[in-house]
Each structure stands twice: as C-alpha cells, then as structure tokens.
Write an enzyme that holds these catalytic residues in place. Structure first.
Site, mmCIF file in Angstrom:
data_model
loop_
_atom_site.group_PDB
_atom_site.id
_atom_site.type_symbol
_atom_site.label_atom_id
_atom_site.label_comp_id
_atom_site.label_asym_id
_atom_site.label_seq_id
_atom_site.Cartn_x
_atom_site.Cartn_y
_atom_site.Cartn_z
ATOM 1 N N SER A 1 85.760 71.198 43.533
ATOM 2 C CA SER A 1 84.680 71.515 42.601
ATOM 3 C C SER A 1 84.952 70.775 41.302
ATOM 4 O O SER A 1 86.094 70.394 41.011
ATOM 5 C CB SER A 1 84.651 73.021 42.330
ATOM 6 O OG SER A 1 83.888 73.296 41.172
ATOM 7 N N TYR A 51 88.701 81.000 40.109
ATOM 8 C CA TYR A 51 87.980 80.013 40.922
ATOM 9 C C TYR A 51 88.503 78.606 40.648
ATOM 10 O O TYR A 51 88.826 77.845 41.564
ATOM 11 C CB TYR A 51 86.481 80.101 40.604
ATOM 12 C CG TYR A 51 85.620 79.150 41.386
ATOM 13 C CD1 TYR A 51 85.279 79.426 42.706
ATOM 14 C CD2 TYR A 51 85.156 77.969 40.819
ATOM 15 C CE1 TYR A 51 84.493 78.554 43.431
ATOM 16 C CE2 TYR A 51 84.368 77.085 41.536
ATOM 17 C CZ TYR A 51 84.032 77.379 42.844
ATOM 18 O OH TYR A 51 83.257 76.519 43.558
#
Lengths: 586, 286
Positions: free
Chosen positions: A455, A468
């Site tokens: 990501s 995350y």
C-alpha cells in the site's frame, strides 16, 4: 557401472555404453552438437539406478567413426544408426524411451516418424531441439496466413540461429573452431552457463564434423517440410534462457502431437550438464507415467501449457495464477485481468461464494478457473491449498498475495487482539503465500512471479494508521528482499503500492476505539472519500499485470502514491509533519 | 393527474407494457447478422405503428455488441448523461453478439418503457447477466419493503453489482437513473418529438420534477441524496443495466409502489422472468 559396446552401421562403427539393471525400462539418450555421449554422464549416473540406459556417440562424434562425405550426415543415415543401436541393444523388440538434446533432439523427432524406428519408441523427451519438419512447416504456414504477425517470432528465432547460417558459409565455422573455440570450449561454457566440464580430446573433430549435420539437413527440411501426426507421448522440456533455440518454435505443437506435455525450465541451453538431476527426474516421471498410466498435477500443467501455447496466444496463456482475496476489489479485478491475458485462475477468498463468483467471471473471459475458500492467516489452510494446487494442477506460475484488511484508529486504542488480526492477515498472509508458493516455484525450476500487494501507506506515515501501515511497510520490505533472493531462480517478485482505491475495503475497515454507531459513520465517510477519488481496482489490476509482464520491482498506483513516494525521498521532515494532520473520518 | 379508476389505470399500463415487450420480442426474432441498430430500431417503430402506436415517450433504441456495455463514447456522462452516442447507429449485428432493444410507446394515455436483452445465437456473458438481473429484480421490492429510502435501494443495487463483479451501467444514463417515474399523460396526444423523445411525455416528466422539488422527492431515482426519501407511490420504470467487460444487459419494466410504500412488479409474465423460470438449473450467484 556401464558396459561399452560397438555397433556396425554400414559405413561407420558406433561406440556406446549401456548401464543399469537389465530388466528395467530402457531409456536411450542421443546427444547434440558439439558434444559426444559424455554430455549425458550426470543424467546416466542418476537414471541408471532404476533404468537400463543406453548412450552412444553419433557418427562423426566422440569414439564413433565418421562417414566419408557430408551426405553421410543426412537424417536418413542417422535414423539407420539409431535403428541399429536399438536392434543391437534391445534385441527382444521391446520399446524404448527416447531422450534427445539439441541435435539429438532433432534426431529424436525424426525417429518418431521414421519407419525404421517409430514402432520401437514408447515415449520421447525433447530438450532444446525442434522437429525440423514441424518447425519449418509451422513457420511457412504462419508466413502464408499472417505474414506480419509471424515476423517477430521468426526474427527472434533467426537471431538465435545465426550460427546455423554461419555453418553454411564455407570455411567460416571451421576457422572459428580451429582458431581456439574448441580449446576454449570448457571456459566458454563456464562463462555462459556456469557449467564445469573437462576438455575433450575430440572436441575439435566433433565440432568440425558436426557442421555437416546442419549442411546435410537444414536446406532440405526448409524447402520441403513434411507434416506428420506424432502418436507417441512427447514430453517437451523448454529451457527459458536458451540462446540458440527460441521457446516460440515449440508453440503450437499440440495439433500435430496430441499426447504432448510441456514444461518451461529455468535453464540455459545445456540442461543435461547444468541440472542432470532435474532432467533425470523429469525422464523418470515421464517413463513411469507412460508405462504405468500414472498421472499427476505436473502433467495436468504440462498438457495445459502445451495446448495453450499457440501463435498469437495471450502473453500468459498456459500459466496458472493464484490470487488471494479474489472475491472482491483488487483481487477480483486482478483475477479478471490475468484471465484476459490468458492465464488460468485459482480464485481464493475467505468468502467461498465470492471466490466462486470470481471464478465464474474468469470462465466467462474464456479461461479455466477454480475457486477455493482459504483464510490466508491460517498456516495450515494455506499449506493445504499449496499442496492441492501442486497435486491437482501441477503448481502455480503466478501468485498474487492480495488479501488484506483495513484497520484505522489511534495506536493507543489498538488492542493486542486488533494487532494480531491485522498482522495475521496483512503480513502473515503474505508470508505464507510467498513462502509456500515461492518454495514450490523454486523447486519446480520453471520460474514464476510473486506479487505482493502492499500500500502507499507502506511509505506514507499517518496518524491513525500505525497498525495497517506497519503491516504494509513490512510487506514492502520483505518483498524487496525476496526479490533479491529469487532473482537467480528466475522468479520475479513485485510489490504493489496502491493509493486510495475504491474497492469496498472501507466498508469493512475496523475503526478501533469507536462505538458501533461511530464505526458505521466512519466507514460511510471513508467510503465516500474513496468513491470520490474514483480510482478503481481495475487500474491496480492493470499495474499488477504490467509488473508481472515487465518484472517490475514496485508499482505505485495513483497520484497520491507516486507523490507520497517522491515526497518521502525529497523531504522526510515534511512527510512527518503531514502525518501529524488528523485526517481520520469522524 | 390520474385516470379515475385505479384498476383501469393499472390495466392500461400493463397492456402498454405487454405491447412494448411483444414488439421487442417480435423484432428480436427477426434480427439477422449484418442488420444495423438503425434497422432494428426502425423495425420496432414500424411494428408498433402497425399495432396502433402513434406517440412515444422515447422512440426505439437498439444497441449491438460492445455498445450494450455503454463503455467508451456511449458512456460519457457530460451534459448529465445526454449523449448522442445513445442513438441507434450503423453497428452491424454478428453471430454471438449481444443486443439490447429499448422502446417506450405511449398507448392511449399510458406509457410503457421496456428494455429487452439477448444475443444473436449464444453469448455466455449475456446469459450470466440475465441471471444476475433477476437477483436485482428480486432485490428492489424486498429492499423497499424493508423500509429503505429510494436512494438506499439504489445503493443496494450498486452493492449487489459489486458483489456480482459487474458494473452498474445505468450510471451512464441521463441523471444516472436506476428508474424514472411514469404517469398517466395529460391532455391530447402530441406527435412532436425532440431528439426521439416525445413532447407530451417529456413535458409530464418536467412537471413531475417541479412537483417533486416542492415536495422533497425526485422522479429520477438514483443513488444520489436527491433520492434519499421514502418510496413515492405510483409507477416507476426500473432499468438496471449490468455490464461485464464489453457486454451489457438490462431489463426495464414498471414497478408499482402502493400508497403504503409496498412495491410489486406490475407484470410477472415478461420474457426475462419467463426465461429465468425455464432455466434447468438456477445458479445462485454472489
């Protein structure tokens, strides 16, 4: 222990060796150019444990004598030699399993159709040498049907066949061999393929005489190729990095060779020297398969590859791709995009119905597709999945470790349980996928590609994303390290760093430390933001395909990912200040 | 503005819808390779004319091949989705190609607006999309019955599309509508039309927009906040349009919302419903 033998074959005397138990299945190995039968020594040592193994020096090479003129190297004479060796060594009329490398492989293809030999051959394993009839025939058909489309693969093979042309130029090739190529041969092999071979006293003579193989046969086959159906089972081992034979000449054989399996192997031209154990294992497996009817996943894969590799096939035709988290978002879009490039699909997801739906969509694109339910965080389930793909389908060529979950909220609100969950799925899921499938790819020696979906959060710190972002950062770094390790094995590894992609992940993101009602509100707010950004999963899928086809180390998807990456390099301080802004949906 | 007798009114709309679907089915059966969209649309218009249709809400549309997916030029949403690429063109039909026929005849004072999807021969994607559409047909009245706002129902359709892995291509329609409201038309028949849209019906829709603006509802049913209101009683032409890659399929039919907010399809004896019931195995997707 091997026993030497000699066979009188008209104008020449052939020398060979036979090894292994007498009652065992018979395997006959034919060497190529500019080798003699010692090129098989490593393979024989392995295979002779449970096979009767015959090798011989082709006329003009090694200890065999040479014919008087270049006409003596015509394929017809070579077939007579092969027939004589078989008659002498297998006098009971039984069938043999033939293996050929390079020019030996060209001979092997001929032996499958030659009236003197074809009834004696139970199976054929071909390495690095095409059927001249089928290859030239296909080339002519392609040039006639689609002259433009046929040119690139034709030029590719011509570039690799410069030596064939050079061999037809009078005096040139002999001059090169005499000038030192023969003396330097072991050093050349060490330099190009990392292979250690001892110099042979007959190297120069073998090289000089063998030129006649090309001169006596290529023109005739080029001008008048014969199209014949080959009934015997054929195993095609195609080295992926062969500088002399392009893999494309083995495409589109399935129509003429109905019982064909194909495997692309991470190797250069000299597979018998480079990896004799692998070659012996492949021959052993094929002989067992043909004699005993035992099928396995590898042949399922081999048949698929053979059938799918046709001229003009999509670039990933014949490859099998497994995608985790394929039930939605980037995973589903990637599965469809891979299917559009010709790959067969295994769609996995924790939601079985969603995975099944992706498989249905992939089938509509026109490929074979399977769906499996798996929780990527479950090591046991992932191992079982990897075993299943190996046993049933012969292993995967591409794995996309995509499954992931969203988690947002302050670090101090993130519980140990929250941390476990996000680490289990986002990091351990990728570790399991890369370990299990990467390990099997390496063992298979067929190359492959691993895609790990990280990501932009991997390099863009932000309040509320500690958990995350930590998992994604770990994935990115692990991927980069893994890429360095697997390069030698021909396995590409790519990290994908998408920015804000409207995939539905925000509908399921856990906002830690929020009440149920606040959770729903924040999910809705985040979803609205992601929808406004309107960057779709299909855009990421496109980048994943490009990363696979061009073997890219990392792909940043979306302007925010590209700029974030740049900013992190130019001004880490500014990046940290931006990270302090509270951008979490309320 | 309504016919005096509700039963008579419903019967009139059902008859108009039947006629429109009969028209589409008749022309679908006549489709042959090489036929253009313009020819197909013209045949529908002629067929309807032979059956007494003199006025249109919109004249027939036909889309062939990748134009059924409303991608590319036809999917451009500038000008609120009014797009000349909508109009039937010179695309020729080929074996296995998807098609959509769409027409909205005015019969007396009742309006029908229907969409009919299929393929010339077999097209596996069209078959799948037709199966998927039935789930949307089941979903819409169910969601309305559960008390959702009209926008929420439209968003539920979007979510089902996402689960199915198909695109809600009705987002390329004017005002991204999932449905639009139809009413009994006032006054006398008008044979004037503007860019294939009948003057009387367009005027009526504009009147409804004005009326809805005053009362806080919209006759253009989509996922936007403008539709975030309770179900509005009356008839709605609902037209979910699904796309997968370069193939699209839709249905369009009238949904009847009662004064109590309950909803049911005006007619269950329509080609796409019959097709689904006749399927040997009903695959449950998503």
């Amino acid at each position: 222990m091997s026993t030497p033998f000699q066979v009188e074959a008209g104008e020449v005397t052939l020398s060979g060796h036979v090894a292994g138990p007498e009652k065992a299945p018979v395997v006959l190995l034919i060497h190529g150019y500019p080798d003699d039968s010692t090129v098989w020594d490593g393979v024989v040592a392995d295979l002779a444990a449970d096979h009767r193994v015959i090798t011989y020096d082709v006329r003009g090479a090694g200890a065999s004598t040479a014919p008087a003129s270049s006409r003596g190297y015509h394929l017809g004479r070579l077939m007579a030699d092969l027939s004589s060796v078989i008659e002498a060594q297998v006098p009971d009329g039984g069938k043999i399993h033939l293996v050929g490398h390079d020019w030996g492989s060209i001979q092997g293809w001929q032996a499958l159709v030659d009236a003197r030999t074809r009834h004696r051959i139970a199976s054929y394993t071909s390495v690095s040498g095409p059927s001249l009839d089928l290859a030239f025939g296909a080339m002519a058909r392609r040039l006639r049907d689609q002259p433009l489309a046929a040119l690139p693969p034709l030029l590719g093979q011509l570039m690799r066949s410069w030596y064939v042309l050079a061999f037809h130029v009078p005096a040139f090739a002999p001059l090169v061999w005499r000038a030192g190529a023969a003396r330097l041969w072991p050093r050349i092999l060490r330099r190009t393929d990392g292979i250690d071979v001892a110099g042979r006293p007959t190297q120069l003579e073998d090289a000089l005489r063998g030129i006649n193989l090309y001169r006596a046969n290529f023109r005739e086959k080029l001008m008048a190729p014969q199209r014949q159906t080959i009934g015997q089972p054929v195993q095609l081992l195609v080295p992926r990095n062969d500088p002399f034979v392009s893999a494309a000449v083995f495409d589109d054989l399935a129509a003429d060779v109905p019982h064909l399996v194909r495997e692309d192997i991470e190797s250069g031209h000299w597979l018998p020297l480079k990896d004799p154990a692998l070659l012996a294992a492949r021959v052993r497996r094929f002989v067992t398969h043909v004699d005993g009817g035992k099928d396995c996943g590898a042949f399922v894969h081999g048949r698929r590859l053979a059938a799918r590799r046709t001229p003009g096939a999509a670039p990933l035709a014949g490859k099998l791709a497994l995608i985790t988290g394929a039930g939605s978002g980037i995973g589903r879009a990637t599965a469809i995009a891979l299917a559009e490039k010709g790959a067969d699909i295994i769609a996995t997801d924790i939601d079985e119905a969603a995975a099944e739906r992706t498989a249905t969509l992939a089938r509509l694109v026109g490929v074979e597709a399977h769906a499996r339910k798996v929780d990527v965080a479950d090591a046991g389930a992932m191992t079982a999945l990897a075993d299943w793909t190996e046993e049933m389908l012969g292993g995967v060529d591409i794995v996309v470790n995509n499954a992931g979950i969203g988690m947002a909220g302050d670090f101090l609100d993130t519980s140990v349980e929250d941390w476990r969950r996000v680490l289990d799925v986002n990091l351990w899921g990728v570790i399991h996928g890369a370990r299990l499938f990467g390990g099997r790819m390496a063992a298979r020696h067929s190359g492959g590609h691993i895609v790990n979906v990280a990501s932009a959060a991997a390099f863009m710190p932000a309040r509320g994303l500690s958990a995350y972002a930590a998992t994604k950062s770990a994935v990115l770094m692990m991927t980069t390290c893994l890429r360095a390790e697997l390069r030698d094995k021909g396995i590409g590894v790519s990290a994908i760093c998408p920015g804000i992609i409207d995939t539905g992940i925000t509908d399921r993101t856990t906002f830690v430390g929020a009440s149920a009602e606040a959770q729903d509100r924040r999910r809705a707010a985040a979803s609205r933001l992601y929808a406004r950004r309107a960057l779709t999963a299909e855009v990421v899928a496109e980048q994943i395909i490009a990363a696979i086809l061009k073997d890219r180390a990392v792909a940043h998807v979306g302007l925010e990912a590209v700029l974030g990456n740049l900013l992190g390099r130019l001004s880490p301080g500014l990046m940290r200040r931006i990270a302090g802004a509270d951008l979490m949906p309320k | 503005m309504s016919m005096p007798d509700p039963t008579e009114r419903i019967a009139a709309f059902r008859a108009a819808q039947r006629l429109a679907y009969d028209c589409a089915e008749a022309i679908a059966a006549e489709l042959r390779p090489g036929m253009t969209e313009r020819e197909a649309a013209g045949r529908m218009k002629a067929w309807a004319g032979d059956h007494g249709v003199r006025e249109w809400f919109h004249e027939p549309f036909a889309w062939f091949g990748d134009r059924t997916a409303f991608r590319g030029a036809i999917g451009i949403r500038a000008l609120r989705g009014f797009n000349p690429a909508f109009f039937p063109g010179g695309r020729r039909l080929e074996e296995g190609m998807a098609f959509i026929l769409d027409c909205a005849p005015v019969v007396g004072r009742a309006v029908a607006d229907i969409g009919y999807s299929g393929a010339l021969g077999h097209n596996a994607v069209v078959e799948q999309l037709l199966d998927d559409l039935i789930e949307h047909r089941n979903l819409i009245p169910r969601e309305l019955a559960a008390g959702r706002s009209m926008a929420e129902v439209s968003r539920a359709v979007d979510a089902l599309c996402r689960r199915q892995g198909v695109e809600p291509r009705h987002k390329a329609y004017p005002y991204t509508v999932l449905a639009h409201r139809v009413e009994v038309l006032p006054g006398d028949a008008s044979r004037f039309s503007l860019a294939r849209f009948g003057l009387r019906a367009v005027r009526e829709l504009r009147r409804q927009i004005a009326e809805g603006q005053g009362e806080g509802w919209s006759p253009l049913w989509n996922s936007s906040p403008a539709s975030d209101h309770p179900p509005v009683p009356g008839l709605w032409a609902v037209e979910p349009h699904l796309g997968f890659r370069d193939v699209g399929a839709k249905f369009e039919e009238l949904l009847l919302i009662g004064d109590d907010g309950s909803a049911r399809w005006l007619d269950d004896d329509l080609p796409h419903v019959r097709r689904f019931k006749a399927r040997p195995t009903v695959k449950k997707a998503a």
